[in-house]
Design a protein around this motif. Structure first.
Motif, PDB file in Angstrom:
ATOM      1  N   LYS A 245      21.453  63.059  91.795  1.00  0.00           N
ATOM      2  CA  LYS A 245      20.462  62.729  92.632  1.00  0.00           C
ATOM      3  C   LYS A 245      20.956  61.935  93.969  1.00  0.00           C
ATOM      4  CE  LYS A 245      16.249  59.899  92.426  1.00  0.00           C
ATOM      5  NZ  LYS A 245      15.385  58.853  91.397  1.00  0.00           N
ATOM      6  N   SER A 246      21.952  61.222  93.884  1.00  0.00           N
ATOM      7  CA  SER A 246      22.317  60.673  95.235  1.00  0.00           C
ATOM      8  C   SER A 246      22.794  61.747  96.206  1.00  0.00           C
ATOM      9  CB  SER A 246      23.522  59.591  94.983  1.00  0.00           C
ATOM     10  OG  SER A 246      23.997  59.128  96.058  1.00  0.00           O
TER      11      SER A 246
ATOM     12  N   GLU B 208      20.006  63.572  97.727  1.00  0.00           N
ATOM     13  CA  GLU B 208      19.135  62.812  98.527  1.00  0.00           C
ATOM     14  C   GLU B 208      19.846  62.421 100.072  1.00  0.00           C
ATOM     15  OE1 GLU B 208      18.671  59.161  96.431  1.00  0.00           O
ATOM     16  OE2 GLU B 208      16.736  59.747  95.391  1.00  0.00           O
ATOM     17  N   TRP B 209      21.060  62.412  99.826  1.00  0.00           N
ATOM     18  CA  TRP B 209      21.925  62.419 101.181  1.00  0.00           C
ATOM     19  C   TRP B 209      21.824  63.570 101.910  1.00  0.00           C
ATOM     20  CZ3 TRP B 209      27.095  59.307 101.633  1.00  0.00           C
ATOM     21  CH2 TRP B 209      27.503  59.450 102.701  1.00  0.00           C
TER      22      TRP B 209
ATOM     23  N   ASN C 166      19.308  66.255 101.762  1.00  0.00           N
ATOM     24  CA  ASN C 166      18.148  66.745 102.010  1.00  0.00           C
ATOM     25  C   ASN C 166      17.447  65.770 102.901  1.00  0.00           C
ATOM     26  OD1 ASN C 166      18.667  68.664 100.205  1.00  0.00           O
ATOM     27  ND2 ASN C 166      17.180  68.236  98.636  1.00  0.00           N
ATOM     28  N   GLY C 167      17.945  64.601 102.916  1.00  0.00           N
ATOM     29  CA  GLY C 167      17.209  63.583 103.803  1.00  0.00           C
ATOM     30  C   GLY C 167      17.724  63.705 105.338  1.00  0.00           C
TER      31      GLY C 167
ATOM     32  N   ARG D  90      20.567  62.887 106.642  1.00  0.00           N
ATOM     33  CA  ARG D  90      21.637  61.900 107.023  1.00  0.00           C
ATOM     34  C   ARG D  90      22.829  63.070 107.284  1.00  0.00           C
ATOM     35  NH1 ARG D  90      23.954  57.725 102.455  1.00  0.00           N
ATOM     36  NH2 ARG D  90      25.695  56.548 103.972  1.00  0.00           N
TER      37      ARG D  90
END
Length: 315
Positions: A282-283, A286-287, A289-290, A292
């Motif tokens: 998940k982390s 999130e990195w 797709n977000g 960053r």
């Protein structure tokens, strides 16, 4: 592989599979309904799914009564990508996640090319295929949808290939053929998801409707197609598919599948894998797709070495 030369039968026992179901539509047996059926996993693709899609398409093509195939998903969405949580978070050998170095690209290629060929049975099927998409058709799920001849989406459904940001390349290589070079580059460069309305505006989706109208909107063309003789459908589809083959579809898929392995085993792909192992999948997504900035080059090498040193200390 699906082929127009399968022996046609007028009656077949309904097959059973572990990841999907296929049966004839209750109101029109000239339509087969292929249902991706692991709703508790958002119909995520596991090692059995591609083989079972290929087998189900072959079953429909071997049935003389079936003239069209609808592909859909149970539960909240169509298909939420490959089931990668267990792969990405664990340190073990798999053709597509090799821990041994140097890695063998042909092991990865053979595994993923077979998956792509199974998805492409939907495209090669002499009987037209229609994807009915609600919720998400993400990453590998979008491959399944884009291999179908027609695509009917709910307005708020989403489709895209997020792993193009890191750790994946669409092996079916259908984006350019479905939306053209500029839109394909937009999707590949960003990894964004687009909704059904946008997909219809771009010509990716045949049409987009409110979700409560999705069943009717999918059955309308399916019923009309199902009234056409099988041989006529096969000939028309052969003509259109041949254009795409002449444009180099098979060669592009070969390159895309090779590069898919590279994306998972180069240094940025290794960083993504190690980050998922250390901090959870998940982390990692999130990195990714977000938006960053994703570590690359020497920065990624440093982070990989740090995580691997920590892993060795825990052994």
């Amino acid at each position: 592989m699906s082929t127009p030369f399968l022996t046609l039968r007028t009656f077949q026992i309904m097959p059973t599979y572990s990841t999907l179901e296929i049966e004839k539509d209750t109101n029109n047996p000239r339509i087969a309904r292929l249902l991706l059926n692991q709703p508790e996993r958002l119909n995520a693709i596991n090692d059995e799914t591609p083989r079972e899609i290929g087998a189900a398409v072959d079953w429909a093509n071997a049935d003389a009564e079936v003239h069209a195939i609808i592909v859909e998903g149970s539960g909240k969405g169509f298909c939420g990508s490959y089931d990668l949580v267990g792969y990405a978070e664990q340190n073990f050998e798999h053709p597509c996640q090799q821990e041994k170095t140097p890695w063998d690209p042909m092991l990865d290629y053979a595994f993923m090319k077979r998956n792509a060929e199974d998805f492409m049975t939907l495209w090669k099927s002499p009987k037209p295929t229609i994807a009915k998409v609600h919720g998400a058709a993400a990453a590998g799920g979008s491959d399944i949808a884009r291999c179908c001849d027609l695509l009917v989406m709910a307005d708020r459904a989403r489709i895209g290939y997020m792993p193009t940001r890191v750790w994946g390349c669409p092996t079916t290589a259908m984006w350019t053929y479905r939306v053209g070079p500029m839109r394909a580059k937009q999707m590949m460069f960003t990894g964004d998801l687009i909704n059904g309305k946008t997909a219809a505006d771009w010509g990716l989706a045949t049409l987009s409707v409110p979700v409560e109208e999705l069943e009717e909107a999918t059955l309308k063309p399916a019923n009309r197609i199902a009234g056409v003789p099988r041989s006529q459908l096969a000939m028309r589809k052969m003509v259109v598919n041949q254009v795409m083959l002449t444009m180099g579809l098979e060669q592009t898929q070969m390159m895309a599948t090779m590069l898919d392995g590279d994306t998972r085993h180069n240094i940025e792909g290794m960083w993504f894998r190690r980050h998922a192992q250390e901090h959870g999948f998940k982390s990692a997504i999130e990195w990714r797709n977000g938006g960053r900035p994703i570590p690359e080059g020497d920065e990624a090498r440093l982070l990989v070495r740090e995580i691997e040193a920590k892993q060795r200390g825990q052994d």
